[in-house]
Structure formats: structure tokens, C-alpha cells
Design an enzyme around this catalytic site. Structure first.
Site, PDB file in Angstrom:
ATOM      1  N   ASP A  41       9.297  20.169  54.635  1.00 57.39           N
ATOM      2  CA  ASP A  41      10.667  20.022  55.077  1.00 57.39           C
ATOM      3  C   ASP A  41      10.728  18.755  55.927  1.00 57.39           C
ATOM      4  O   ASP A  41       9.690  18.264  56.400  1.00 57.39           O
ATOM      5  CB  ASP A  41      11.060  21.268  55.883  1.00 57.39           C
ATOM      6  CG  ASP A  41      12.462  21.190  56.432  1.00 57.39           C
ATOM      7  OD1 ASP A  41      13.381  20.803  55.687  1.00 57.39           O
ATOM      8  OD2 ASP A  41      12.650  21.501  57.625  1.00 57.39           O
ATOM      9  N   ASP A  58      13.711  17.572  58.583  1.00 56.97           N
ATOM     10  CA  ASP A  58      14.209  17.783  59.943  1.00 56.97           C
ATOM     11  C   ASP A  58      13.583  19.028  60.558  1.00 56.97           C
ATOM     12  O   ASP A  58      13.678  20.126  59.993  1.00 56.97           O
ATOM     13  CB  ASP A  58      15.732  17.929  59.938  1.00 56.97           C
ATOM     14  CG  ASP A  58      16.428  16.696  59.372  1.00 56.97           C
ATOM     15  OD1 ASP A  58      16.046  15.581  59.760  1.00 56.97           O
ATOM     16  OD2 ASP A  58      17.343  16.858  58.548  1.00 56.97           O
ATOM     17  N   ASP A 100      10.055  24.751  58.959  1.00 58.11           N
ATOM     18  CA  ASP A 100      10.305  25.381  60.256  1.00 58.11           C
ATOM     19  C   ASP A 100      11.419  26.421  60.212  1.00 58.11           C
ATOM     20  O   ASP A 100      11.838  26.924  61.259  1.00 58.11           O
ATOM     21  CB  ASP A 100      10.663  24.316  61.308  1.00 58.11           C
ATOM     22  CG  ASP A 100      12.023  23.676  61.049  1.00 58.11           C
ATOM     23  OD1 ASP A 100      12.233  23.179  59.914  1.00 58.11           O
ATOM     24  OD2 ASP A 100      12.871  23.673  61.954  1.00 58.11           O
TER      25      ASP A 100
END
Length: 231
Positions: free
Chosen positions: A16, A18, A174
Site C-alpha cells: 500500500d 499512504d 496498514d
């Protein structure tokens, strides 16, 4: 007796963006506060906005304009993205340890790429800023395909473009939808605990294969979940 073989990095990794590779929350804060200032509103703090950055523009607008109906907030998404595009990367930084981790993967010959729900044209702006144009093997954005995470299609497509089986990739993210997408794709997963999440999120409930507190832990090949090139 011969020594057991040293652990090696998986053949390929997908990340991922961001909240996993890039701490983009400061850029997002500048964007949201510019919109608030134009409307005579008080600015947000980074602590207010940071937990929802991985959830996307709509979630951030929900924090900035909580009193607006959902449809009215959603109408502000194009303005948010336009303002963000003008400053993308100006305040963002790699999370501590990410540069060293990616360098270790490069040195080991492991392929790595990015699968983000960020619009592709914005995600691509990050590559030259970080010197990733030739290092990042694949980039899939939230609007690249007909589906986005938590659907597995972006992860499966990224693995196909790299030229490896899904089971040979490890996905690092995240947010819960990152782990859901990885599991649906048959891909081992790492929950990045250094990223953005709401206070009541429970990463243990996401059922990632591995939970990691900091990027530097991933300098150790033994910290990665096992990947199966044949699956």
C-alpha cells in the site's frame, strides 16, 4: 551437519502507499485546511486527520466537514483531489526505515510494487519524487481497474504484471481492507502497524499473517511470511 539455509526475502512484495510507504498525512492536512480556510472555518490538527488518511478523501472530508450530509461532502471530493494534486509530495515523507527496506529488497533481487486505492495519476506523481520510476515494478491505483481494495483484483493484476504467482507475493498494508484483499487473492500479508488507523481498530482481528511494528523489522528476511512461488 550442514547449516540450515539462511532465510531469503519473498520473490515479490506489494505495498500500500499512504500509511505504509509514505507518510502523506501532512499533505492531506494542508489540503483539508486550505478548504476550511476558504470557508472561514478553523483548521484541523494532524492528530484529528491522521487516523483516517488511509480511508481516502471521503473519510478526510468527513472529519473536515462532519456536519454536512454525505452527498454534499462527497461533492467536495473533486476539489479536495485538485488541491491535493497541486501540493502532492511537498510535505510528505517516507516512514522511517522504508528507504532502507526497499534498498534491501532491490539488493536481494526481489521485485516490489505498489497497490493503492489512491487515484493512479496521483500515485504516479510520487514515483519520481522518491526515485522509484525504475525500481517500482508495478503500480495499481484505485481507479486503474474496475475494482479496488478490498477486492482482490488489484493485487492479482499486480502479481500478473510482475510475472509471479499470487502466492509468491506478500502484500503489506496498514488498513483492514489491505489484509482482506490479500487473503482473497491467496497472498500472504503483513499488517503495517506504523500506519494510519482509527483508535478502535484491532489489527489482530484482521488476521494478517504477520504484524510488524516498524519498517526496519522487514530488513530481516525472517520477518516476512512464507511465500510459495508455485501457488
Amino acid at each position: 551437519m550442514p547449516n540450515p539455509p539462511s532465510p531469503s526475502f519473498p520473490p515479490a512484495m506489494l505495498f500500500d502507499l499512504d500509511g505504509t510507504l509514505l507518510d502523506s498525512a501532512p499533505d492531506m492536512l494542508v489540503t483539508a485546511n486550505a478548504m476550511l480556510a476558504d470557508r472561514g472555518r478553523a483548521p484541523l490538527t494532524l492528530a484529528q486527520l491522521r487516523p483516517v488518511v488511509s480511508k481516502g478523501a471521503r473519510a478526510m472530508l468527513g472529519v473536515a466537514f462532519p456536519e454536512l450530509p454525505t452527498a454534499e461532502r462527497d461533492a467536495h471530493v473533486p476539489e479536495f483531489l485538485d488541491r491535493y494534486e497541486r501540493i502532492v509530495g511537498q510535505h510528505a515523507r517516507l516512514f522511517d526505515g522504508v528507504a532502507a527496506m526497499l534498498a534491501a529488497l532491490d539488493a536481494a533481487g526481489s521485485a516490489w510494487g505498489i497497490v493503492s486505492n489512491k487515484p493512479e495519476y496521483l500515485a504516479r506523481r510520487v514515483l519520481p519524487q522518491q526515485g522509484w520510476e525504475t525500481r517500482c515494478a508495478v503500480l495499481i491505483g484505485g481507479d486503474t481497474l474496475a475494482e479496488r481494495k478490498p477486492h482482490p483484483l488489484p493485487l492479482l493484476t499486480a502479481a500478473e504484471r510482475i510475472g509471479v504467482a499470487a502466492g509468491a507475493c506478500v502484500y503489506v498494508g496498514d488498513d483492514q481492507r489491505d489484509i482482506v484483499a490479500a487473503r482473497a487473492a491467496g497472498m500472504p500479508s503483513v499488517a503495517a502497524l506504523w500506519g494510519y488507523r482509527l483508535h478502535d481498530d484491532d489489527p489482530l482481528a484482521w488476521q494478517a499473517d504477520v504484524l510488524v511494528d516498524a519498517p526496519r523489522q522487514l530488513l530481516d528476511p525472517a520477518a516476512w511470511p512464507a511465500a510459495s512461488p508455485s501457488s
